[in-house]
Design a protein around this motif. Structure first.
Motif, PDB file in Angstrom:
ATOM      1  N   ASP A 480       1.017  -1.198   0.061  1.00 12.23           N
ATOM      2  CA  ASP A 480      -0.015   0.063  -0.118  1.00 12.23           C
ATOM      3  C   ASP A 480       0.918   1.321  -0.030  1.00 12.23           C
ATOM      4  O   ASP A 480       0.300   2.387   0.260  1.00 12.23           O
ATOM      5  N   ALA A 481       2.117   1.169  -0.162  1.00 13.31           N
ATOM      6  CA  ALA A 481       2.934   2.325  -0.217  1.00 13.31           C
ATOM      7  C   ALA A 481       2.714   3.213  -1.415  1.00 13.31           C
ATOM      8  O   ALA A 481       2.376   2.795  -2.496  1.00 13.31           O
ATOM      9  N   VAL A 482       2.581   4.722  -1.005  1.00 20.91           N
ATOM     10  CA  VAL A 482       2.246   5.581  -2.083  1.00 20.91           C
ATOM     11  C   VAL A 482       3.575   6.306  -2.500  1.00 20.91           C
ATOM     12  O   VAL A 482       4.349   6.732  -1.724  1.00 20.91           O
ATOM     13  N   LEU A 483       4.112   5.985  -3.583  1.00 18.81           N
ATOM     14  CA  LEU A 483       5.373   6.705  -4.057  1.00 18.81           C
ATOM     15  C   LEU A 483       5.231   7.414  -5.480  1.00 18.81           C
ATOM     16  O   LEU A 483       4.312   7.154  -6.212  1.00 18.81           O
ATOM     17  N   SER A 484       6.146   8.514  -5.287  1.00 16.28           N
ATOM     18  CA  SER A 484       6.018   9.133  -6.595  1.00 16.28           C
ATOM     19  C   SER A 484       6.781   8.631  -7.871  1.00 16.28           C
ATOM     20  O   SER A 484       7.575   7.514  -7.405  1.00 16.28           O
ATOM     21  N   ASP A 485       6.898   9.005  -8.902  1.00 17.30           N
ATOM     22  CA  ASP A 485       7.228   8.436 -10.063  1.00 17.30           C
ATOM     23  C   ASP A 485       8.826   8.593 -10.058  1.00 17.30           C
ATOM     24  O   ASP A 485       9.417   7.332 -10.337  1.00 17.30           O
ATOM     25  N   GLU A 486       9.448   9.391  -9.383  1.00 12.99           N
ATOM     26  CA  GLU A 486      11.178   9.526  -9.301  1.00 12.99           C
ATOM     27  C   GLU A 486      11.320   8.374  -8.214  1.00 12.99           C
ATOM     28  O   GLU A 486      12.173   7.634  -8.374  1.00 12.99           O
ATOM     29  N   ASP A 487      10.513   8.128  -7.020  1.00 11.38           N
ATOM     30  CA  ASP A 487      10.659   7.179  -5.953  1.00 11.38           C
ATOM     31  C   ASP A 487      10.784   5.731  -6.615  1.00 11.38           C
ATOM     32  O   ASP A 487      11.496   4.975  -6.307  1.00 11.38           O
ATOM     33  N   ILE A 488       9.715   5.539  -7.725  1.00 11.64           N
ATOM     34  CA  ILE A 488       9.563   4.189  -8.233  1.00 11.64           C
ATOM     35  C   ILE A 488      10.793   3.956  -8.953  1.00 11.64           C
ATOM     36  O   ILE A 488      11.443   2.760  -9.196  1.00 11.64           O
ATOM     37  N   ASP A 489      11.410   5.201 -10.081  1.00 11.39           N
ATOM     38  CA  ASP A 489      12.368   4.772 -10.599  1.00 11.39           C
ATOM     39  C   ASP A 489      13.671   4.400 -10.045  1.00 11.39           C
ATOM     40  O   ASP A 489      14.429   3.680 -10.548  1.00 11.39           O
ATOM     41  N   ASN A 490      13.921   5.092  -8.930  1.00 15.78           N
ATOM     42  CA  ASN A 490      14.948   4.785  -8.187  1.00 15.78           C
ATOM     43  C   ASN A 490      14.997   3.413  -7.527  1.00 15.78           C
ATOM     44  O   ASN A 490      16.003   2.969  -6.656  1.00 15.78           O
ATOM     45  N   LEU A 491      13.904   2.671  -7.428  1.00 12.18           N
ATOM     46  CA  LEU A 491      13.890   1.253  -6.859  1.00 12.18           C
ATOM     47  C   LEU A 491      14.659   0.455  -7.523  1.00 12.18           C
ATOM     48  O   LEU A 491      15.349  -0.590  -7.409  1.00 12.18           O
ATOM     49  N   ILE A 492      15.049   0.565  -8.898  1.00 17.83           N
ATOM     50  CA  ILE A 492      15.900   0.058  -9.899  1.00 17.83           C
ATOM     51  C   ILE A 492      17.401  -0.131  -9.346  1.00 17.83           C
ATOM     52  O   ILE A 492      17.987  -1.038  -9.851  1.00 17.83           O
ATOM     53  N   PHE A 493      17.601   0.841  -8.313  1.00 18.33           N
ATOM     54  CA  PHE A 493      18.904   0.806  -7.787  1.00 18.33           C
ATOM     55  C   PHE A 493      19.180  -0.117  -6.556  1.00 18.33           C
ATOM     56  O   PHE A 493      20.031  -0.097  -5.843  1.00 18.33           O
ATOM     57  N   SER A 494      18.068  -0.832  -6.145  1.00 21.74           N
ATOM     58  CA  SER A 494      17.840  -1.402  -4.997  1.00 21.74           C
ATOM     59  C   SER A 494      18.877  -2.854  -5.117  1.00 21.74           C
ATOM     60  O   SER A 494      18.689  -3.222  -6.272  1.00 21.74           O
ATOM     61  N   PRO A 495      19.666  -3.185  -4.197  1.00 21.52           N
ATOM     62  CA  PRO A 495      20.282  -4.496  -4.464  1.00 21.52           C
ATOM     63  C   PRO A 495      19.628  -5.847  -4.763  1.00 21.52           C
ATOM     64  O   PRO A 495      18.274  -5.942  -4.258  1.00 21.52           O
ATOM     65  N   GLY A 496      19.990  -6.468  -5.611  1.00 27.09           N
ATOM     66  CA  GLY A 496      19.348  -7.624  -6.169  1.00 27.09           C
ATOM     67  C   GLY A 496      18.167  -7.452  -7.014  1.00 27.09           C
ATOM     68  O   GLY A 496      17.141  -8.228  -7.274  1.00 27.09           O
ATOM     69  N   PHE A 497      17.764  -6.098  -7.252  1.00 24.68           N
ATOM     70  CA  PHE A 497      16.460  -5.824  -8.141  1.00 24.68           C
ATOM     71  C   PHE A 497      16.535  -6.182  -9.789  1.00 24.68           C
ATOM     72  O   PHE A 497      17.545  -5.758 -10.098  1.00 24.68           O
ATOM     73  N   SER A 498      15.552  -6.770 -10.269  1.00 16.00           N
ATOM     74  CA  SER A 498      15.748  -7.144 -11.473  1.00 16.00           C
ATOM     75  C   SER A 498      14.284  -7.249 -12.209  1.00 16.00           C
ATOM     76  O   SER A 498      13.526  -7.865 -11.503  1.00 16.00           O
ATOM     77  N   THR A 499      13.904  -6.827 -13.252  1.00 15.09           N
ATOM     78  CA  THR A 499      12.597  -6.878 -13.770  1.00 15.09           C
ATOM     79  C   THR A 499      12.901  -7.970 -15.140  1.00 15.09           C
ATOM     80  O   THR A 499      11.791  -8.002 -15.902  1.00 15.09           O
ATOM     81  N   ALA A 500      14.062  -8.417 -15.339  1.00 12.07           N
ATOM     82  CA  ALA A 500      14.233  -9.339 -16.543  1.00 12.07           C
ATOM     83  C   ALA A 500      13.236 -10.618 -16.261  1.00 12.07           C
ATOM     84  O   ALA A 500      13.069 -11.187 -15.207  1.00 12.07           O
ATOM     85  N   GLN A 501      12.582 -11.083 -17.484  1.00 10.88           N
ATOM     86  CA  GLN A 501      11.761 -12.161 -17.497  1.00 10.88           C
ATOM     87  C   GLN A 501      12.804 -13.295 -17.302  1.00 10.88           C
ATOM     88  O   GLN A 501      12.331 -14.474 -16.676  1.00 10.88           O
ATOM     89  N   THR A 502      13.930 -13.527 -18.046  1.00  9.08           N
ATOM     90  CA  THR A 502      14.871 -14.692 -18.054  1.00  9.08           C
ATOM     91  C   THR A 502      16.085 -14.345 -17.797  1.00  9.08           C
ATOM     92  O   THR A 502      16.457 -13.191 -18.181  1.00  9.08           O
ATOM     93  N   LEU A 503      17.059 -15.210 -17.324  1.00  5.00           N
ATOM     94  CA  LEU A 503      18.411 -15.032 -17.219  1.00  5.00           C
ATOM     95  C   LEU A 503      19.094 -14.846 -18.361  1.00  5.00           C
ATOM     96  O   LEU A 503      18.803 -15.811 -19.236  1.00  5.00           O
ATOM     97  N   SER A 504      20.214 -13.992 -18.478  1.00  2.00           N
ATOM     98  CA  SER A 504      20.947 -14.119 -19.799  1.00  2.00           C
ATOM     99  C   SER A 504      22.231 -13.620 -19.381  1.00  2.00           C
ATOM    100  O   SER A 504      22.538 -13.093 -18.232  1.00  2.00           O
ATOM    101  N   ASN A 505      23.245 -13.475 -20.306  1.00  2.00           N
ATOM    102  CA  ASN A 505      24.462 -12.869 -20.138  1.00  2.00           C
ATOM    103  C   ASN A 505      24.523 -11.668 -19.982  1.00  2.00           C
ATOM    104  O   ASN A 505      25.548 -10.970 -19.796  1.00  2.00           O
ATOM    105  N   ILE A 506      23.527 -10.790 -20.216  1.00  3.51           N
ATOM    106  CA  ILE A 506      23.426  -9.276 -20.248  1.00  3.51           C
ATOM    107  C   ILE A 506      22.601  -8.938 -18.916  1.00  3.51           C
ATOM    108  O   ILE A 506      23.177  -8.075 -18.385  1.00  3.51           O
TER     109      ILE A 506
END
Length: 694
Positions: A480-506
């Motif tokens: 239920d957290a309310v985050l701004s667009d900037e806060d959501i964008d900065n979530l990608i810098f969280s350790p271990g975060f990834s939105t990739a569907q599959t693992l690859s060498n990239i």
């Protein structure tokens, strides 16, 4: 100098040659395959070949010989420059880089047999099918060739002239002998290749009173049998460089086959004198004329010297200690009426000049980092099937060598992320009304004593609903957290975060973007994101120009003495009561010419005691930040403005929030250097939105 030291210099020159060749090939891919560009590629490969032979790197020498043979025909116009050919040469350059690394590390040479076969086929006018991913080739479908009558006649003419005699013209330039060049040695080696005829042109030799031993007045022309291999002639001039004019051509083709290091050969003014070959083996003794170097005879070109980086680091450290010692002496003598104020000012100016000169030695253009990007993109194109066009700006922007070296890893992560996550596949781009080829734009510029680097793409942008859902799934935020667009964008810098569907060498393992932020932070910089769904994303890095010495304003806050980096400071003032608007307990805004900016007390963030809390009794320093705009720092007093030597807290203590480092003041005390970006960004996020003053 030991053989190991000479070999280390060779590998440095290899890196420079590879970068120059890649830049030239990128120009070819953009349609600028002029004569000088092709010559630049040839020079780079040829210089690597010469050094490889000297140090006994057989595999590297053999490969560069095959590559050079094709480039020679391209330079001569025998092989046309096409998009498929440029793609082939780019792949060949990548393998050449692998060969250099294998020689440097004494490892196994890469398998180059298939690629050498393709180079030979291209030399014959047929581009073989690539053995790597065909996405690396430019312009699909353009690798089919047809033969017409004109081409066949041209091949026949080439076969007829293939056995014509060679004409080699050697003309030492001014300074060649002073740099160790000996033209007679070159002539002897040429004559050893076969039955030769040598002529000498002495028409340019002046009268004795105008004779300069450093000038090159003589020109030799050697005619060799056509059966001599061109490569054997080239090998003789491997290390000649630009100190000697040189042309190598078949009879009748003197202007069509010019060596790239050649300067235009003027017409011979006097009738040449025929010299027997045997005479060439005898030394020529010039008249003994005293040499007096004047401004007119001194070399006009800039000279350089290679310096061990450890020695340069010791120089920078010594300059830093000099800055500290100068500050201590100034503080001890000021106010004691001991005189010498003028001398102190002179010492301050000299210290600053020494510091700036020392730092300029370490400064390097960021183009050395940008030059690696094309190969990264080619590898990503091959693995993802996407097409990406690269645009560069500000390659000549300079910053400290240490910053450049540590910038390579985060920049690589950001580029891979932009191609893998940002730029869409061709089908998706066409469906969205975009060009099939994605755009990646890299730029660098100086701004307010910092360097700003931007990595922008025209892809899909950050999928914020997906990032939010992934963060909830991994327990990074509450559902239920309310985050701004900037806060959501900065979530990608969280350790271990990834939105990739599959693992690859990239991507897909979540070890990329958090590493980027950590590396940038360790450099004393910050990273910000600007993303627009469907239009793309921009990652902005703000970094210091140097990690050693900078300028700052020394201030006091309670019982603490702090340093505010001068690069962030816009102005300082003592406000009137009517310029302050209070927003509650401990929160206030400053009216600066009709615009309200937040006032940030430093007492709490740095743990000071006894600081002034009334803005009208304190001093406000207005600072500018990359991500959070402007703010006013509330300090007690401003003590001084001077240079300071940056000491890392991470190395000597531990990371401290809101603090970028520490320095030693003139009185020997340690003062903390404020992390202006971090303090302002953290404080502004808790304040009401900024508004215009009524």
């Amino acid at each position: 100098m030991t053989n190991e030291e000479i070999q280390a210099i060779f590998f440095i020159e290899c890196d420079e040659a590879l970068a120059a060749a890649e830049t030239a090939l990128e120009r070819c891919r953009q349609g600028h395959a002029d004569e000088e560009t092709i010559n630049a590629i040839f020079r780079a490969v040829h210089s690597i070949k010469g050094g490889a032979g000297a140090f006994g790197f057989g595999a590297l020498q053999a490969y560069t010989h095959g590559f050079e043979t094709l480039l020679s025909d391209v330079r001569d116009g025998t092989v046309a420059v096409t998009d498929p050919l440029v793609g082939l040469m780019l792949r060949a350059l990548d393998v050449l880089g692998d060969h250099v690394e294998a020689a440097r590390d004494a490892g196994a040479a890469p398998d180059d047999a298939a690629l050498l076969a393709q180079l030979a086929s291209a030399q014959a006018g047929v581009l073989a099918e690539p053995t790597v991913d065909p996405d690396l080739l430019e312009g699909p479908g353009e690798d089919e060739f047809t033969f017409d009558l004109d081409a066949m006649l041209g091949d026949i003419a080439a076969d007829i002239s293939a056995n014509a005699d060679w004409i080699v013209t050697v003309h030492p330039h001014a300074g060649a002998l002073a740099n160790g060049g000996e033209p007679l040695l070159l002539l002897r080696e040429l004559c050893a290749l076969g039955e030769a005829s040598v002529t000498i042109d002495e028409g340019a030799v002046p009268d004795l009173d105008a004779f300069d031993p450093g000038e090159g007045y003589l020109r030799w022309t050697v005619v060799l049998p056509g059966t001599v291999e061109r490569a054997a002639i080239d090998d003789i001039f491997d290390f000649v460089g630009e100190g000697c004019g040189l042309t190598i051509a078949r009879v009748g083709e003197e202007d069509a086959d010019r060596n790239p290091i050649d300067l235009p050969v003027k017409a011979i003014a006097a009738a040449p004198m025929v010299v027997p070959v045997a005479a060439v083996t005898e030394p020529i003794v010039a008249p003994a004329v005293p040499v007096v170097e004047t401004a007119a005879t001194a070399p006009a070109t800039a000279q350089s010297i290679r310096i061990d980086l450890a020695k340069l680091d010791r120089l920078i450290d010594a300059v830093g200690e000099l800055v500290i010692a100068q500050a201590m002496m100034t503080q001890r003598l000021t106010g004691h009426n001991l005189g010498g104020i003028e001398e102190l000012a002179m010492l301050d100016g000299l210290t600053r000049d020494i510091q700036e000169s020392a730092m300029s030695i370490r400064a390097q253009p960021i183009g050395s980092v940008f030059s690696r990007v094309p190969r990264i993109l080619r590898e990503l194109e091959a693995s993802t099937g996407k097409k990406v066009r690269l645009e560069l700006a500000g390659e000549t922007t300079e910053l400290d060598k240490t910053v450049i070296e540590r910038l390579s890893e985060p920049l690589t992560h950001l580029i891979r992320n932009a191609v893998d996550h940002g730029i869409e596949p061709v089908a998706d781009r066409l469906a969205a009304g975009k060009a099939p080829e994605g755009l990646l734009h890299l730029s660098a510029e100086h701004r307010s004593g910092r360097i700003i680097i931007r990595i922008a793409d025209d892809g899909r942008g950050i999928d914020r609903p997906r990032v939010y859902a992934k963060a909830v799934e991994r327990g990074l935020i509450n559902a239920d957290a309310v985050l701004s667009d900037e806060d959501i964008d900065n979530l990608i810098f969280s350790p271990g975060f990834s939105t990739a569907q599959t693992l690859s060498n990239i991507s897909g393992r979540g070890v990329g973007m958090d590493v980027v932020r950590q590396n940038v932070k360790e450099l004393g910089g910050r990273i910000s994101i600007e993303s627009h769904p469907g239009k793309g994303s921009v990652f902005t890095l703000a970094l210091p120009l140097t990690l050693a010495i900078s300028d700052g304003m020394i201030v006091t806050v309670g019982d603490q003495t702090l340093v505010v980096p001068l690069a962030h400071i816009v102005e300082s003032l003592r406000p009137e009561a009517q310029d302050i608007q209070h927003l509650g307990v401990g929160r206030a805004m400053l009216n600066v010419r009709g615009r309200f900016i937040p006032i940030l007390p430093l007492e709490g963030p740095i743990g000071a005691r006894g600081a002034i809390t009334d803005p009208t009794q304190a001093v406000l320093i207005i600072v500018d930040t990359e991500a959070a705009g402007q703010a006013a720092l509330l300090v007690d007093t401003i003590c001084d403005q001077r240079q300071f030597v940056i000491k890392s807290l991470d190395t000597h203590y531990r990371a401290v929030g809101g603090v970028a480092g520490a320095t030693i003041l003139g009185n020997g005390r340690v003062a903390l250097i404020i992390d202006v970006d971090g303090l302002v960004a953290g404080a502004v996020s808790e304040m009401p939105p900024l508004k215009e003053a009524a």
